[in-house]
Motif scaffolding. Structure first.
Motif, PDB file in Angstrom:
ATOM      1  N   TRP A  14      -6.833   9.206  -1.175  1.00 22.04           N
ATOM      2  CA  TRP A  14      -6.762   9.830  -2.499  1.00 22.04           C
ATOM      3  C   TRP A  14      -6.700  11.348  -2.450  1.00 22.04           C
ATOM      4  O   TRP A  14      -6.309  11.987  -3.432  1.00 22.04           O
ATOM      5  N   THR A  15      -7.052  11.940  -1.321  1.00 32.30           N
ATOM      6  CA  THR A  15      -7.077  13.399  -1.231  1.00 32.30           C
ATOM      7  C   THR A  15      -6.041  13.974  -0.267  1.00 32.30           C
ATOM      8  O   THR A  15      -5.765  15.166  -0.303  1.00 32.30           O
ATOM      9  N   ALA A  16      -5.487  13.149   0.568  1.00 32.16           N
ATOM     10  CA  ALA A  16      -4.553  13.628   1.587  1.00 32.16           C
ATOM     11  C   ALA A  16      -3.240  14.096   0.960  1.00 32.16           C
ATOM     12  O   ALA A  16      -2.813  13.604  -0.086  1.00 32.16           O
ATOM     13  N   LYS A  85       9.806   0.853   4.062  1.00 35.81           N
ATOM     14  CA  LYS A  85      10.134   1.231   2.685  1.00 35.81           C
ATOM     15  C   LYS A  85       9.114   2.231   2.154  1.00 35.81           C
ATOM     16  O   LYS A  85       9.467   3.198   1.473  1.00 35.81           O
ATOM     17  N   HIS A  86       7.856   1.982   2.465  1.00 33.35           N
ATOM     18  CA  HIS A  86       6.784   2.876   2.036  1.00 33.35           C
ATOM     19  C   HIS A  86       7.000   4.269   2.636  1.00 33.35           C
ATOM     20  O   HIS A  86       6.829   5.276   1.953  1.00 33.35           O
ATOM     21  N   ARG A 106      -0.665   5.847  -4.406  1.00 32.88           N
ATOM     22  CA  ARG A 106      -1.819   5.875  -3.498  1.00 32.88           C
ATOM     23  C   ARG A 106      -2.543   4.525  -3.488  1.00 32.88           C
ATOM     24  O   ARG A 106      -3.066   4.103  -2.464  1.00 32.88           O
ATOM     25  N   THR A 107      -2.565   3.855  -4.628  1.00 34.91           N
ATOM     26  CA  THR A 107      -3.142   2.505  -4.680  1.00 34.91           C
ATOM     27  C   THR A 107      -2.324   1.562  -3.799  1.00 34.91           C
ATOM     28  O   THR A 107      -2.891   0.784  -3.024  1.00 34.91           O
ATOM     29  N   LEU A 112      -1.442  -1.493   1.212  1.00 36.76           N
ATOM     30  CA  LEU A 112      -0.644  -1.706   2.416  1.00 36.76           C
ATOM     31  C   LEU A 112      -1.516  -1.532   3.652  1.00 36.76           C
ATOM     32  O   LEU A 112      -1.445  -2.330   4.595  1.00 36.76           O
ATOM     33  N   GLU A 113      -2.351  -0.536   3.636  1.00 38.06           N
ATOM     34  CA  GLU A 113      -3.252  -0.322   4.764  1.00 38.06           C
ATOM     35  C   GLU A 113      -4.171  -1.525   4.972  1.00 38.06           C
ATOM     36  O   GLU A 113      -4.387  -1.965   6.103  1.00 38.06           O
TER      37      GLU A 113
END
Length: 147
Positions: A14-16, A85-86, A106-107, A112-113
């Motif tokens: 969320w911050t990167a 794709k991401h 980001r969600t 995906l992670e």
């Protein structure tokens, strides 16, 4: 076992900056490609010793093992495509930060992670199972060939 995290501690997703997420995503693709090669090795291992694996007492295990490897291979291909794709979307975001909704993106990155983390966990299980099933067969073959 809880969800293993590949990202740095805290709220990194969320911050990167997008460039940092891009580098992390490139690492995911590299790791997935490595696992794809590892799967190829496991298939080769089973093919090499297939004749010893197909006896009646091993047949059920072989079906289970083959099914698990096949499913893992499909998941790896799917995740490679999805992650590629991401990565493309991340590149577009770096060029135009307003192209996508940041919160939604980001969600999706976090989801995906989590999928990749789950894949790696399942991959380790199928790899461990494959080696456990193959070990006695390989040991028998080594004893047979040793004078």
């Amino acid at each position: 076992m809880g969800n293993l995290s590949l990202r740095p501690k805290g709220d990194f997703t969320w911050t990167a900056e997008y460039r940092e997420l891009y580098i992390l995503t490139e690492h995911w693709i590299s790791d997935l490609q490595f696992h794809k090669q590892d799967l190829h090795f496991l298939y080769h291992l089973i093919d090499k010793y297939f004749i010893w694996l197909i006896n009646e007492e091993n047949l059920g295990e072989m079906r289970h093992l083959s099914s698990g490897l096949s499913e893992t291979n499909k998941n790896c291909d799917r995740l490679l495509e999805k992650t590629s794709k991401h990565l493309t979307h991340l590149g577009e975001l770096i060029d135009d930060p307003f192209k996508y909704d940041s919160h939604k993106f980001r969600t999706e990155h976090e989801e995906l992670e989590n999928e990749i983390t789950s894949f790696f966990k399942k991959f380790r299980e199928i790899k461990k199972e494959t080696f456990a099933d193959m070990e006695p067969i390989i040991e028998k073959e080594v004893k047979r060939l040793t004078p």
